[in-house]
Write a protein that holds these residues in place. Sequence first.
Motif, PDB file in Angstrom:
ATOM      1  N   TYR A   1       2.179   1.017  -9.143  1.00  0.00           N
ATOM      2  CA  TYR A   1       0.035   0.692  -9.171  1.00  0.00           C
ATOM      3  C   TYR A   1      -0.083   1.661 -10.019  1.00  0.00           C
TER       4      TYR A   1
ATOM      5  N   VAL B   1      -6.602   2.048  -2.167  1.00  0.00           N
ATOM      6  CA  VAL B   1      -4.883   2.125  -2.197  1.00  0.00           C
ATOM      7  C   VAL B   1      -4.189   2.981  -1.051  1.00  0.00           C
TER       8      VAL B   1
ATOM      9  N   VAL C   1      -6.499   3.889  -6.827  1.00  0.00           N
ATOM     10  CA  VAL C   1      -5.472   4.503  -6.104  1.00  0.00           C
ATOM     11  C   VAL C   1      -5.822   5.376  -4.881  1.00  0.00           C
TER      12      VAL C   1
ATOM     13  N   ALA D   1       1.003  -1.420   0.051  1.00  0.00           N
ATOM     14  CA  ALA D   1      -0.188   0.054  -0.123  1.00  0.00           C
ATOM     15  C   ALA D   1       0.909   1.417  -0.037  1.00  0.00           C
TER      16      ALA D   1
ATOM     17  N   THR E   1      -1.226   7.734   1.025  1.00  0.00           N
ATOM     18  CA  THR E   1      -1.238   6.255   1.776  1.00  0.00           C
ATOM     19  C   THR E   1      -0.773   6.267   3.745  1.00  0.00           C
TER      20      THR E   1
ATOM     21  N   ILE F   1       2.434   2.124  -4.629  1.00  0.00           N
ATOM     22  CA  ILE F   1       1.089   2.410  -4.976  1.00  0.00           C
ATOM     23  C   ILE F   1       1.677   3.253  -6.015  1.00  0.00           C
TER      24      ILE F   1
END
Length: 429
Positions: free
Chosen positions: A268, A337, A334, A261, A286, A265
Amino acid sequence: MSPPSETTRSPLLAMSIIGGMFFIFGFVTWLNGPLITFVQLAFTLSDVEAFLVVTVFYMSYFFLALPSAAILKKTGMKKGMALGLLVMAVGAAIFGQLATMRIFEGALTGLFIIGAGLALLQTASNPYISILGPIDSAAQRIAFMGICNKIAGILAPIVVGGLVLNGVGEFAAQVEAATDPVAREALLDAFAQKIHLPYLGMAALLAVLAFAVAKSPLPEISDQANESKASDTTGKSIFAFPQLWLGFVALFCYVGVEVMAGDAIGTYGAAFGIPLDITKYFTSFTLVGMLIGYVVGLIIIPRLISQERYLAISAVLGVAFCLGAYLTHGLVSVGFVAALGFANAMMWPAIFPLGIKGLGKFTETGSAILIMGIAGGAVLPQLFAHFKGSFDFQAVFAVIMIPAYLYILVFALFAITQSAKAKAASVNY
């Protein structure tokens, strides 16, 4: 012998000093997210190769946690924490120098040494803060440490983004457009130079902090502070504590999902085509979620809810946010996440004290075993990097993350059951 001073006896002072340490190594740890982007460009690496940053960093915990416990038995926790900071300083200097020279194996060696110092520091500081007061409220104290850690983590990508990754999207385009190999290498060398001064500065700061901790009034804490009231550890072995071994797997899963995470990220988001100049800040999003989660946990644990029950709720939230990430796209996905940061926040503060609860003389060894679980931060992201190229990256993310959260939920339910049994036994006793 003269009585200890009020300063030495003060848990608040001890928490403040250790909070400062958590800030520093939080900054170092959460640099890994932007470092993935840095090494991928500076060394022209694939996703799998770039993710060796987190693989090497977190595997160092697995190999060096038990040796760290042996060191702590000889040095004591305070000197052990100072030594850990000094080792981190050496690793930061090595990484800064060899990354600048674009020697990838040498840069990875520096990261491994930083991880080695952190293994020693974490093996000392986590049980220290856990048993500085009542074990049932340890999640509160670790949450305070987590707030210090995550504030530093929020700042780390911003600082590196400004000092090292400024204009990274334009730079990547220049490198791709460069047809002359010599000009291309000159561009990459100039980019790699940007990492040198920040890491040498960090090495100097870590060395100064190591000296300060060694000279600080932090008290040593006896293992007897963590003896279980309901049972005696005399004659037992380390294998007699199921909470430790189940907690090891829970921490393996937790650190894996935390790194996914936080550090993955950016990768991602880039898979959706979001520009690098934006994705370089995603780790901070995050960590903002984690910071909010820590504040909430600090307020309500154990006043309104036990650390075991909050852990169960956090695991359920983790599953829900993973499903949200899978079912949406782009920045919304996103965002889910990043929201995992909130779900993850109170997991370490709950799992660690539950794992070492009642270990007594086995506290250092048990802590080291739990610290070995940090290797999950090496394994899960590497699985993601490996399979995302062959399958839908959102599906890969969900398939890796959801089972990990489900296991954490199982551990939380086990801890709730054990807590109920302990309370019943204490009443009968």
